[in-house]
Design a protein around this motif. Structure first.
Motif, PDB file in Angstrom:
ATOM      1  N   LEU A   1       0.841  -1.198   0.000  1.00 56.14           N
ATOM      2  CA  LEU A   1       0.000   0.000   0.000  1.00 56.14           C
ATOM      3  C   LEU A   1       0.880   1.253   0.000  1.00 56.14           C
ATOM      4  CD1 LEU A   1      -2.751   1.435   0.192  1.00 56.14           C
ATOM      5  CD2 LEU A   1      -2.599   1.145   2.688  1.00 56.14           C
ATOM      6  N   THR A   2       1.935   1.242   0.786  1.00 51.82           N
ATOM      7  CA  THR A   2       2.824   2.411   0.812  1.00 51.82           C
ATOM      8  C   THR A   2       3.510   2.610  -0.533  1.00 51.82           C
ATOM      9  OG1 THR A   2       4.755   1.189   1.649  1.00 51.82           O
ATOM     10  CG2 THR A   2       3.265   2.160   3.284  1.00 51.82           C
ATOM     11  N   LEU A   3       3.830   1.517  -1.205  1.00 53.27           N
ATOM     12  CA  LEU A   3       4.439   1.632  -2.539  1.00 53.27           C
ATOM     13  C   LEU A   3       3.440   2.207  -3.535  1.00 53.27           C
ATOM     14  CD1 LEU A   3       6.438  -1.725  -2.736  1.00 53.27           C
ATOM     15  CD2 LEU A   3       7.301   0.552  -2.135  1.00 53.27           C
ATOM     16  N   ALA A   4       2.192   1.790  -3.439  1.00 53.63           N
ATOM     17  CA  ALA A   4       1.156   2.311  -4.332  1.00 53.63           C
ATOM     18  C   ALA A   4       0.940   3.801  -4.115  1.00 53.63           C
ATOM     19  CB  ALA A   4      -0.150   1.552  -4.123  1.00 53.63           C
ATOM     20  N   MET A   5       1.048   4.237  -2.858  1.00 47.94           N
ATOM     21  CA  MET A   5       0.798   5.643  -2.533  1.00 47.94           C
ATOM     22  C   MET A   5       1.895   6.581  -3.027  1.00 47.94           C
ATOM     23  SD  MET A   5      -0.891   5.683   1.234  1.00 47.94           S
ATOM     24  CE  MET A   5      -2.558   5.171   1.522  1.00 47.94           C
ATOM     25  N   ARG A   6       2.934   6.042  -3.591  1.00 45.13           N
ATOM     26  CA  ARG A   6       3.957   6.909  -4.189  1.00 45.13           C
ATOM     27  C   ARG A   6       3.403   7.653  -5.394  1.00 45.13           C
ATOM     28  NH1 ARG A   6       9.219   2.897  -4.152  1.00 45.13           N
ATOM     29  NH2 ARG A   6       9.624   3.049  -1.910  1.00 45.13           N
ATOM     30  N   GLU A   7       2.449   7.039  -6.099  1.00 50.11           N
ATOM     31  CA  GLU A   7       1.893   7.656  -7.309  1.00 50.11           C
ATOM     32  C   GLU A   7       0.381   7.856  -7.249  1.00 50.11           C
ATOM     33  OE1 GLU A   7       3.168   5.737 -10.890  1.00 50.11           O
ATOM     34  OE2 GLU A   7       5.246   5.638 -10.222  1.00 50.11           O
ATOM     35  N   ILE A   8      -0.292   7.101  -6.421  1.00 53.87           N
ATOM     36  CA  ILE A   8      -1.751   7.208  -6.315  1.00 53.87           C
ATOM     37  C   ILE A   8      -2.055   8.069  -5.092  1.00 53.87           C
ATOM     38  CG2 ILE A   8      -3.905   5.936  -5.999  1.00 53.87           C
ATOM     39  CD1 ILE A   8      -2.435   3.480  -7.207  1.00 53.87           C
ATOM     40  N   PRO A   9      -2.949   9.046  -5.214  1.00 56.45           N
ATOM     41  CA  PRO A   9      -3.284   9.869  -4.046  1.00 56.45           C
ATOM     42  C   PRO A   9      -3.703   9.004  -2.860  1.00 56.45           C
ATOM     43  CG  PRO A   9      -4.301  10.769  -6.018  1.00 56.45           C
ATOM     44  CD  PRO A   9      -3.714   9.441  -6.406  1.00 56.45           C
ATOM     45  N   ALA A  10      -3.312   9.421  -1.668  1.00 55.61           N
ATOM     46  CA  ALA A  10      -3.549   8.621  -0.466  1.00 55.61           C
ATOM     47  C   ALA A  10      -5.025   8.287  -0.265  1.00 55.61           C
ATOM     48  CB  ALA A  10      -3.003   9.345   0.758  1.00 55.61           C
ATOM     49  N   GLY A  11      -5.901   9.259  -0.453  1.00 51.62           N
ATOM     50  CA  GLY A  11      -7.328   9.004  -0.267  1.00 51.62           C
ATOM     51  C   GLY A  11      -7.864   7.963  -1.223  1.00 51.62           C
ATOM     52  N   THR A  12      -7.458   8.066  -2.469  1.00 49.60           N
ATOM     53  CA  THR A  12      -7.895   7.093  -3.477  1.00 49.60           C
ATOM     54  C   THR A  12      -7.331   5.717  -3.169  1.00 49.60           C
ATOM     55  OG1 THR A  12      -8.045   8.807  -5.163  1.00 49.60           O
ATOM     56  CG2 THR A  12      -7.865   6.539  -5.942  1.00 49.60           C
ATOM     57  N   ALA A  13      -6.037   5.666  -2.873  1.00 51.36           N
ATOM     58  CA  ALA A  13      -5.390   4.381  -2.601  1.00 51.36           C
ATOM     59  C   ALA A  13      -6.024   3.706  -1.391  1.00 51.36           C
ATOM     60  CB  ALA A  13      -3.897   4.581  -2.377  1.00 51.36           C
ATOM     61  N   TYR A  14      -6.261   4.468  -0.342  1.00 49.56           N
ATOM     62  CA  TYR A  14      -6.824   3.871   0.865  1.00 49.56           C
ATOM     63  C   TYR A  14      -8.268   3.424   0.645  1.00 49.56           C
ATOM     64  CZ  TYR A  14      -7.669   2.807   5.708  1.00 49.56           C
ATOM     65  OH  TYR A  14      -7.978   2.144   6.861  1.00 49.56           O
ATOM     66  N   ALA A  15      -9.034   4.202  -0.089  1.00 51.57           N
ATOM     67  CA  ALA A  15     -10.418   3.817  -0.378  1.00 51.57           C
ATOM     68  C   ALA A  15     -10.465   2.523  -1.184  1.00 51.57           C
ATOM     69  CB  ALA A  15     -11.132   4.938  -1.134  1.00 51.57           C
ATOM     70  N   VAL A  16      -9.605   2.421  -2.178  1.00 52.34           N
ATOM     71  CA  VAL A  16      -9.562   1.203  -2.992  1.00 52.34           C
ATOM     72  C   VAL A  16      -9.081   0.027  -2.148  1.00 52.34           C
ATOM     73  CG1 VAL A  16      -8.450   0.108  -4.982  1.00 52.34           C
ATOM     74  CG2 VAL A  16      -9.306   2.456  -5.161  1.00 52.34           C
ATOM     75  N   PHE A  17      -8.042   0.240  -1.348  1.00 54.02           N
ATOM     76  CA  PHE A  17      -7.476  -0.792  -0.479  1.00 54.02           C
ATOM     77  C   PHE A  17      -8.530  -1.352   0.473  1.00 54.02           C
ATOM     78  CE2 PHE A  17      -5.377  -1.443   3.729  1.00 54.02           C
ATOM     79  CZ  PHE A  17      -4.579  -2.532   3.417  1.00 54.02           C
ATOM     80  N   THR A  18      -9.220  -0.476   1.179  1.00 58.77           N
ATOM     81  CA  THR A  18     -10.225  -0.947   2.125  1.00 58.77           C
ATOM     82  C   THR A  18     -11.448  -1.527   1.408  1.00 58.77           C
ATOM     83  OG1 THR A  18     -11.152   1.270   2.343  1.00 58.77           O
ATOM     84  CG2 THR A  18      -9.512   0.595   3.974  1.00 58.77           C
ATOM     85  N   GLY A  19     -11.757  -0.988   0.230  1.00 57.15           N
ATOM     86  CA  GLY A  19     -12.868  -1.534  -0.546  1.00 57.15           C
ATOM     87  C   GLY A  19     -12.597  -2.956  -1.001  1.00 57.15           C
ATOM     88  N   ILE A  20     -11.373  -3.194  -1.481  1.00 55.41           N
ATOM     89  CA  ILE A  20     -11.010  -4.557  -1.875  1.00 55.41           C
ATOM     90  C   ILE A  20     -11.092  -5.478  -0.660  1.00 55.41           C
ATOM     91  CG2 ILE A  20      -9.095  -6.035  -2.645  1.00 55.41           C
ATOM     92  CD1 ILE A  20      -8.159  -3.642  -4.381  1.00 55.41           C
ATOM     93  N   GLY A  21     -10.585  -5.005   0.463  1.00 57.86           N
ATOM     94  CA  GLY A  21     -10.617  -5.824   1.674  1.00 57.86           C
ATOM     95  C   GLY A  21     -12.022  -6.138   2.121  1.00 57.86           C
ATOM     96  N   ALA A  22     -12.880  -5.133   2.139  1.00 59.44           N
ATOM     97  CA  ALA A  22     -14.263  -5.336   2.586  1.00 59.44           C
ATOM     98  C   ALA A  22     -15.024  -6.257   1.633  1.00 59.44           C
ATOM     99  CB  ALA A  22     -14.973  -3.995   2.705  1.00 59.44           C
TER     100      ALA A  22
END
Length: 105
Positions: A46-67
């Motif tokens: 997730l931290t590697l993804a956040m290098r280029e993807i905005p934090a809000g978008t990355a976290y929303a997608v991350f938690t969405g995939i998890g849920a």
């Protein structure tokens, strides 16, 4: 490459979600160790993804995939019921992830 890191992070988060129950409230040492290891393993990509993807978008997608993944595995593997409300919740999660991806692009 950032989106691949994000997908990997989400997949590991799904595995992590499934590792929580076997810890029995963190009273079983080996399942607890696995649970903590999976949590750390999910955060690193997730931290590697956040290098280029905005934090809000990355976290929303991350938690969405998890849920969505946890809900899906609950139904398919653990025999949890798929009610209309849970199906709607899953559709809203997936729709939210898609929307976050479109807005973040």
């Amino acid at each position: 490459m950032s989106w691949l890191w994000l997908l990997l992070a989400g997949a590991v988060e799904v595995a992590w979600s499934q590792s929580i129950r076997p810890t029995e409230g963190f009273t079983r040492p080996l399942p607890t160790l696995l649970c903590f290891a999976l949590a750390a393993a999910a955060i690193y990509p997730l931290t590697l993804a956040m290098r280029e993807i905005p934090a809000g978008t990355a976290y929303a997608v991350f938690t969405g995939i998890g849920a969505a993944g946890a809900l899906t595995l609950g139904v398919l593997v653990h025999g949890e019921s798929l009610t209309a409300a849970r199906a709607l919740a899953l559709a809203l999660i997936v729709g939210g992830v898609v929307l976050a991806n479109l807005v973040g692009a």
